[in-house]
Structures are given as C-alpha cells and as structure tokens.
Motif scaffolding. Sequence first.
Motif, short mmCIF file in Angstrom:
data_model
loop_
_atom_site.label_atom_id
_atom_site.label_comp_id
_atom_site.label_asym_id
_atom_site.label_seq_id
_atom_site.Cartn_x
_atom_site.Cartn_y
_atom_site.Cartn_z
N LEU A 102 57.03 66.91 -38.79
CA LEU A 102 57.92 68.06 -38.88
C LEU A 102 57.24 69.08 -39.78
N LEU A 103 56.97 70.25 -39.26
CA LEU A 103 56.30 71.26 -40.06
C LEU A 103 57.25 72.43 -40.27
N ASP A 104 57.59 72.66 -41.53
CA ASP A 104 58.56 73.70 -41.87
C ASP A 104 57.83 74.95 -42.38
N GLU A 105 57.62 75.90 -41.51
CA GLU A 105 56.88 77.13 -41.83
C GLU A 105 55.60 76.82 -42.62
N PRO A 106 54.74 75.97 -42.09
CA PRO A 106 53.61 75.48 -42.91
C PRO A 106 52.60 76.57 -43.26
N PHE A 107 52.51 77.60 -42.43
CA PHE A 107 51.44 78.58 -42.67
C PHE A 107 51.97 79.93 -43.13
N SER A 108 53.28 80.02 -43.39
CA SER A 108 53.87 81.34 -43.62
C SER A 108 53.48 81.95 -44.96
N ALA A 109 52.97 81.13 -45.90
CA ALA A 109 52.61 81.71 -47.19
C ALA A 109 51.16 82.20 -47.22
N LEU A 110 50.45 82.00 -46.11
CA LEU A 110 49.03 82.37 -46.10
C LEU A 110 48.87 83.84 -45.67
N ASP A 111 47.79 84.46 -46.12
CA ASP A 111 47.54 85.84 -45.69
C ASP A 111 47.12 85.86 -44.23
N MET A 112 47.13 87.04 -43.61
CA MET A 112 46.98 87.14 -42.16
C MET A 112 45.68 86.54 -41.64
N LEU A 113 44.58 86.84 -42.32
CA LEU A 113 43.28 86.36 -41.83
C LEU A 113 43.18 84.84 -41.94
N VAL A 164 59.80 59.68 -40.39
CA VAL A 164 59.01 60.83 -39.95
C VAL A 164 58.67 61.68 -41.17
N SER A 165 57.47 62.25 -41.13
CA SER A 165 57.02 63.02 -42.29
C SER A 165 57.28 64.49 -42.08
N TYR A 166 57.34 65.23 -43.16
CA TYR A 166 57.45 66.67 -42.99
C TYR A 166 56.59 67.41 -43.98
N MET A 167 56.33 68.65 -43.65
CA MET A 167 55.44 69.46 -44.48
C MET A 167 56.08 70.82 -44.64
N LEU A 168 55.99 71.35 -45.84
CA LEU A 168 56.65 72.62 -46.13
C LEU A 168 55.63 73.75 -46.29
N GLN A 169 56.20 74.93 -46.43
CA GLN A 169 55.40 76.12 -46.73
C GLN A 169 54.57 75.92 -48.00
N LYS A 170 55.23 75.33 -49.01
CA LYS A 170 54.49 74.94 -50.21
C LYS A 170 53.68 73.71 -49.85
N ASP A 171 52.43 73.64 -50.27
CA ASP A 171 51.62 72.48 -49.88
C ASP A 171 52.11 71.20 -50.55
N LEU A 172 52.71 71.34 -51.75
CA LEU A 172 53.25 70.19 -52.49
C LEU A 172 52.19 69.11 -52.73
N SER A 175 52.67 64.60 -32.00
CA SER A 175 53.91 65.23 -31.54
C SER A 175 54.52 65.98 -32.71
N THR A 176 54.76 67.26 -32.51
CA THR A 176 55.11 68.09 -33.65
C THR A 176 56.34 68.94 -33.39
N LEU A 177 57.24 68.94 -34.37
CA LEU A 177 58.35 69.88 -34.36
C LEU A 177 58.03 70.92 -35.42
N PHE A 178 58.03 72.17 -35.01
CA PHE A 178 57.44 73.22 -35.84
C PHE A 178 58.48 74.31 -36.07
N VAL A 179 58.84 74.52 -37.33
CA VAL A 179 59.79 75.58 -37.63
C VAL A 179 59.04 76.84 -38.02
N THR A 180 59.43 77.97 -37.48
CA THR A 180 58.76 79.21 -37.87
C THR A 180 59.70 80.38 -37.64
N HIS A 181 59.41 81.51 -38.31
CA HIS A 181 60.11 82.73 -37.95
C HIS A 181 59.13 83.76 -37.42
#
Lengths: 257, 255
Positions: free
Chosen positions: B153-164, B74-82, B183-189
Amino acid sequence: MTKKSPSTISKLWSCSAVLAVLLIWQLMTGSGMIDAFLLPSPLQVGKTLITEFPILMEHSVITLSEAFVGLVLGILLGFFMAVIMDRFTFLYQALYPLVVLTQTIPTVAIAPLLVLWFGYEMMPKVILIIITTFFPITVGLLTGFRSADPDAVSLLQAMGAGQKQIFFYIKLPEAMDPFFSGLRISASYAVVGAVISEWLGGFGGLGVYMTRVKKAFSFDKMFAVIFLISFISLLLMHGVEFLQKLCMPWKQNPAGK
Amino acid sequence: MSVLRVDRITKSFDQETVIEDISLELNKGELVSLLGVSGGGKTTLFHVIAGLSRPDQGRILLNNVDITGRPGQVSYMLQKDLLLPYRTIEDNVALPLLIQGMKKKDARKRVSGYFSQFGLEGTQKKYPAQLSGGMKQRAALLRTYLFSEQVALLDEPFSALDMLTKSAIHDWYLQVMEQIQLSTLFVTHDIDEAILLSDRVCLLTGKPGHITREIRIEEPRPRGKDFPLSRRFLEYKQQILSHLESQCSETISVS
C-alpha cells in the motif's frame, strides 16, 4: 593563513576568559590588595595542589567510588522509572508529581538525616546520590520515549511489531539524545552529592578533607580541593560526551554525502 | 485472481462517516490507484487495510483469508520515508524481517541481494541523513517490498519530491515493477502520476468518500517516456478531470 573552524575559535575565547579571570585573581592577590590568608593566589593553590596530591588522590578514590556506585544505581532506577511510566499511563500520572517532589527536597537538609539512619559508611552517601541523579535520567528518557514519531510507530505496528519491538527499535534510540543530556547533569550531581554527604559525616573522601582544612583555616588547601572537584566534574562530563559519540554513530557527519 | 479484496468497507470517526461502502479488487501484479482530493478518506482506508484500525462494516481479504483488523499482513509506505535515523540503510530495510523474527545476520544477507535491483548500491552502511530524498524513498520502497512480496500500500509515496526527482523516480519505479511484479494499491492526488503508473484508476469522491468511477488504463507496458505526452494520455486525463469536476462542486485541490 589557515582558516580556523568555528569550534576552535569558540574554544579559544572560552579558554582566554578562564585565563583572564586567573590573571586578575593572581594580580589582585600577588600585589597584596587582598591578604593571602583570606584568598590565596592561583599560583599558591597550584603549589598546594602538587604537594597535597597524594593525600587528595586517596580521598578522591573514596569520593569517586561513592559517586560511581550512586550514579550507576541512579541510572538503573531512572531507567526503570521511565520505562514503567511510559508503559503505563496511570503510573505516569501517579508517579510524575512524586518524582518532581523528590527534587524539591534540599539535599543539605536530608543528608544529616540519612547519616542518622544509615551511619557513617557508604550507604547514606549512595542513597543521596541516587536521589539527586535519577531525576535527570528519568525526565530525559521519558521525553525521548514520547518524542517517537507516531507514524513510525504505526508503520512498525503494521509490520506486526509488538510493544517490545517498538520500544527497542524506535523509543530507546529516540531517547538516546535526551538520555545523555540528563546523564551529563547527573554525572556532575553525583560528585557534588558525594562531597556534600561527606561534609555531614564520614571517615574519608574529598568532603571530609574539605571540612578538615576549613577548620584549620588552610584556604590554599580548600581552593586546591575545589579546583580538583571542578576538574573531576569536567572530566566526567567529557567522558559522557565521549560515550554518547560511541553510542550514537548516526550523529557523526550527518550531512556528508 | 485477486490478491487483495476490499469488501464494502465503511468507517466513521466521531459520528462522521469518512468512507462508505468501498469495494476494490487488486489482482496479482497489478497497480491500482486511488485518486481523490486530499482529506477524502484515502488514508483512513489504508489504515483499515493495514489492520491498524477496524472498519465499522466490511471485510479485508488477502488471498481469500479474512485479515480485517490484523496488522502484520500487508505493508504500507507513506509520503514520509520513515526511515529510522539511527539505523543504517541496510538495517532499516531489514527491519520487517527482524520483526518477523529473522536473525540479524540472515536478514542482512537476504537484504543485500536487492540493493542493486533497487538502485541502492553502496548505501548499505550509510545513515538515512546521508541520502537524497529520492534515494530515501527507494530504500523505503525496498523495505515495503521486503515486508510483503504480495501487496504493498503506497500512500502518496512520491508527493514530497521535487518535480525532476519525481519524474526520475517514476521511470525507475516502472522499471522495477516490471521485474518484481508487486501488487500495489497506490494513493495519490496527482492525476498524471495515476495515469502513468496504473493499470486501473479508481476515483474516490464525495463526503463520505466512495468510489464513483473506475478507469482502465489500456496502455501496454513497459510504458515509455513519451506516454505522458501522447494523445491517449490526455484523453485519460480529460476523462478523469471531467468526472472529478462533475462530482465535486467544491474547489478541487488536485495538482
């Protein structure tokens, strides 16, 4: 008036500094403040450079081929050392001090020994150049390998990548920048290394030419060859920069949208 | 039918249990959020699911096959695009295919079909440094999708982006998800993000972290721009907040 880019302006400054030094030198020697046989004027050196050009070229070919062979072998050795030291931690711990130690050996001291062991031909020169050039390459590559983002490495691992793929996809490109910084240094070391080893024994090359003209007290020829060596080193460093641009296309206009 | 099953996972580091007895099920085409405070063990759980570290107890099942401790499933993606700065977007996106052994030419061909669907037209030959933050995350998401069309698996993928940018990428994400049914498992705060995107929200609280509540977001899809302003949305948010507050006596660092 057109605006000049900052790099053009900085080039303008550095060029005028070189010209100023040459001008002062010319004035001091030309006016007779310093005797011409002790320090020839830049114009005199230029004239000698032109008359001696064919002979200098013959010697340059010898020196440059030594430098080239030594540098290529030095790169290969440097690369090999960096890869195995990165792959195996115990080799890193064992070899790193040894690699550093090779750089504390004074080149001038070891060159005559190499001549005694390997004769007056190309061999001792190439060995000396290898010793001086592999170090910047190894250190540059190792720094690069180690600067790979651990998150990017684990992402590739999660994708199922093995050690080899991680090496080629992340570590090697990551190390390109420090590798070329090392190569720039190594390229000029290679020429200087070749000249030094020729001083201590050989049948041809710019170093041999230097010892000959020194014994004849032909200071104008001495300076002519010094100018030539500086010029060759500069040319090599620019060549490395050009190669770097070719190998790292992603560094071109990074901000352009 | 569940695609991914996380079965009673416990993991500790240096004698300290980080996550305890976590069970989760992810059904086909579903998006489940793991919502919790930072440092609550979400990333640890992802590393276990991605096979990068072994759990002390429990199993990970992908289509009923045990994949515990096996990366490459399974693949995952982080806040950093890497995204790798030295590869063009096209070659970055094709990376999982190359790692799986596909030829470069075939991989590029396969990849090119997805660029318009992911809103990345014209970026094939560009380098990551030439793209905006939002575009880079899209490219990273496409890479994640190409790695595995089953589970992401998406680990806070959008949290580094500005609001707009974030809001724009949410709209885009919901649209793309409608089409590709990943099918996505999504981590966020981010509570708003969790409610907006998820079918279910799992609340991960406590130390060691465990799932204390699961809330189903019944809002039908496609979800419109007015959903976050609706009464229903606020009720979900109220529910989540009061649960988190009852669980954590410490300060909650949710945004």
